[in-house]
Motif scaffolding. Structure first.
Motif, mmCIF file in Angstrom:
data_model
loop_
_atom_site.group_PDB
_atom_site.id
_atom_site.type_symbol
_atom_site.label_atom_id
_atom_site.label_comp_id
_atom_site.label_asym_id
_atom_site.label_seq_id
_atom_site.Cartn_x
_atom_site.Cartn_y
_atom_site.Cartn_z
ATOM 1 N N LYS A 206 75.166 -19.366 108.911
ATOM 2 C CA LYS A 206 76.363 -18.473 108.321
ATOM 3 C C LYS A 206 77.233 -19.372 107.262
ATOM 4 O O LYS A 206 77.586 -20.608 107.683
ATOM 5 C CB LYS A 206 77.126 -18.111 109.304
ATOM 6 C CG LYS A 206 76.501 -17.245 110.409
ATOM 7 C CD LYS A 206 76.169 -15.773 109.729
ATOM 8 C CE LYS A 206 75.217 -14.982 110.637
ATOM 9 N NZ LYS A 206 76.173 -14.442 111.916
ATOM 10 N N GLY A 207 77.731 -18.999 106.330
ATOM 11 C CA GLY A 207 78.605 -19.675 105.475
ATOM 12 C C GLY A 207 79.821 -20.369 106.119
ATOM 13 O O GLY A 207 80.242 -21.558 106.025
ATOM 14 N N GLU A 208 80.529 -19.606 106.970
ATOM 15 C CA GLU A 208 81.680 -19.876 107.785
ATOM 16 C C GLU A 208 81.433 -21.121 108.445
ATOM 17 O O GLU A 208 82.460 -21.755 108.839
ATOM 18 C CB GLU A 208 82.246 -18.749 108.370
ATOM 19 C CG GLU A 208 81.307 -18.446 109.626
ATOM 20 C CD GLU A 208 81.787 -17.072 110.227
ATOM 21 O OE1 GLU A 208 82.852 -17.347 111.125
ATOM 22 O OE2 GLU A 208 81.231 -15.948 110.054
ATOM 23 N N SER A 229 69.799 -17.695 105.577
ATOM 24 C CA SER A 229 71.424 -17.985 105.288
ATOM 25 C C SER A 229 71.857 -16.738 104.865
ATOM 26 O O SER A 229 71.273 -15.786 104.471
ATOM 27 C CB SER A 229 71.634 -18.931 104.093
ATOM 28 O OG SER A 229 71.131 -18.565 102.923
ATOM 29 N N ALA A 232 77.601 -15.704 102.293
ATOM 30 C CA ALA A 232 78.678 -16.603 102.230
ATOM 31 C C ALA A 232 78.118 -17.994 102.186
ATOM 32 O O ALA A 232 78.666 -18.688 101.401
ATOM 33 C CB ALA A 232 79.561 -16.528 103.643
ATOM 34 N N ALA A 233 76.987 -18.443 102.637
ATOM 35 C CA ALA A 233 76.542 -19.556 102.409
ATOM 36 C C ALA A 233 75.970 -19.951 101.101
ATOM 37 O O ALA A 233 76.182 -21.041 100.738
ATOM 38 C CB ALA A 233 75.445 -19.846 103.532
ATOM 39 N N SER A 235 77.220 -18.325 98.445
ATOM 40 C CA SER A 235 78.476 -18.423 97.408
ATOM 41 C C SER A 235 79.130 -19.502 97.777
ATOM 42 O O SER A 235 79.835 -20.049 96.742
ATOM 43 C CB SER A 235 79.254 -17.242 97.728
ATOM 44 O OG SER A 235 78.511 -16.024 97.866
ATOM 45 N N ARG A 236 79.263 -20.170 98.864
ATOM 46 C CA ARG A 236 80.053 -21.498 98.882
ATOM 47 C C ARG A 236 79.347 -22.771 98.387
ATOM 48 O O ARG A 236 80.015 -23.790 98.284
ATOM 49 C CB ARG A 236 80.126 -21.684 100.556
ATOM 50 C CG ARG A 236 81.301 -20.950 101.339
ATOM 51 C CD ARG A 236 81.562 -21.307 102.461
ATOM 52 N NE ARG A 236 82.334 -22.789 102.395
ATOM 53 C CZ ARG A 236 82.638 -23.420 103.540
ATOM 54 N NH1 ARG A 236 81.912 -23.013 104.670
ATOM 55 N NH2 ARG A 236 83.207 -24.515 103.616
ATOM 56 N N SER A 237 77.989 -22.632 97.868
ATOM 57 C CA SER A 237 77.192 -23.683 97.573
ATOM 58 C C SER A 237 76.874 -23.880 96.003
ATOM 59 O O SER A 237 76.918 -22.626 95.416
ATOM 60 C CB SER A 237 75.733 -23.728 98.351
ATOM 61 O OG SER A 237 75.930 -23.439 99.776
#
Length: 330
Positions: A206-208, A229, A232-233, A235-237
């Motif tokens: 999880k991105g969080e 993934s 969010a994972a 999008s954060r990368s």
């Protein structure tokens, strides 16, 4: 003369430092785009079964094709579901040169590709590696990542705690500092590099949960229906791929966020060709999260097979067989 290479011979001959360099040279050079993996349904009476083919060539130097069969019903026969062979041929005459255990070759080159990407994308001081998954590929990923980063501790997470413990124990017996963890979120809070090799159809990472500076290596999901993934994972990368055509045809980790409208293919920051030739930068600072998504490329098999055969034939070293071909953007 055709020579056969067993799995043990493949693992013994293809040391990670030299295999990573062979893949670097293969991806660095411009060349023809290679065909994507082709799949054919070959089951009988409705039984699911597939034949996969992965050809690659360097004109005048080398040809190769990997044949893979996937017969899920083999479990009922006491057999493995996946079988694989690689055939290497001479690029000038077309004559067969080698028949190679396909699973061993695939595992070595897949792990080497992840380590190659990690050399550009993970922090140089990365010391804790988290392995997500407990299959045959995971020990190879550990060895490959340790070849490019000063890994001091290996954490292991699997959906089966027993298998995660067994893998960690095996790594300890090899002299590593390794431990299983049952809480994936907790494991991610300690990791500098996260390497996932599973057959999951649902997001695991999880991105969080990702901390700043993490490098996420996604290896296992290789169809549009699979993913390791969440949106969010991704999008954060800052996202990188092995090849554009392969990733945009097969990588569920990317295709599903694209379909959901939470991410765009235009956000891909580069592929291995662009990283190795310097056209695109890798990691930009110590705090960013980087993500490498691989689905496998036929040029990796050809480079690894050519290196394997050349190691047994010193006279061939004067003409590196991996020259002249690299993945190119579609």
């Amino acid at each position: 003369m055709l020579r056969s290479y067993s799995a043990a011979e493949v693992h013994a001959a293809l040391g990670y430092p030299m295999l990573i360099e062979a893949l670097r040279e293969a991806f660095k050079r411009d060349g023809e785009p290679m065909p994507l993996r082709q799949a054919y349904e070959v089951g009988v009476n409705g039984s699911p079964a597939r034949l996969l083919t992965m050809p690659a060539w360097i004109r005048g130097e080398a040809l190769g094709v990997k044949l893979v069969t996937v017969f899920p019903q083999n479990a009922e026969r006491g057999l493995g579901a996946v079988s694989s062979l690689y055939f290497l041929l001479d690029g000038e005459t077309g004559q067969p040169r080698a028949m190679i255990d396909g699973e061993a070759l695939t595992n070595r080159r897949t792990a080497a590709a992840s380590a190659l990407a990690s050399g550009y994308l993970s922090r140089a001081d990365s010391r804790t590696l988290l392995i997500v998954g407990t299959g045959h590929l995971t020990p190879q990923l550990v060895a490959a990542h340790r070849a490019v980063r000063p890994i001091e501790k290996v954490l292991v997470w699997g959906r089966s705690p027993q298998r995660a413990r067994a893998l960690a124990d095996a790594l300890v017996r090899q002299g590593m500092n390794a431990a299983p963890l049952v809480d994936l979120a907790e494991a991610l809070s300690h990791a500098d590099i996260v390497s996932c090799a599973t057959t999951s159809a649902d997001p695991l990472v999880k991105g969080e949960w990702l901390r700043p500076g993490t490098h996420l290596d996604l290896v296992g999901a290789f169809t549009p229906q699979m993913r390791e993934s969440d949106d969010a994972a991704v999008s954060r990368s800052r996202v990188f791929v092995d090849t554009y055509p392969g990733a945009l045809a097969e990588a569920g980790d990317l295709l599903q966020p694209i379909a959901a409208g939470t991410w765009s293919a235009d956000s891909i920051c580069g592929d291995l060709h662009e990283l190795t030739n310097g056209a695109k930068p890798g990691r930009l600072d110590a705090d960013e999260i980087t993500l490498f998504k691989s689905v496998g490329a036929a040029i990796e098999d050809l480079a690894a097979a050519s290196l394997l055969v050349s190691e047994g034939n010193p006279s061939s070293h004067a003409r590196p067989p991996e020259r002249g071909c690299a993945a190119t953007k579609a």
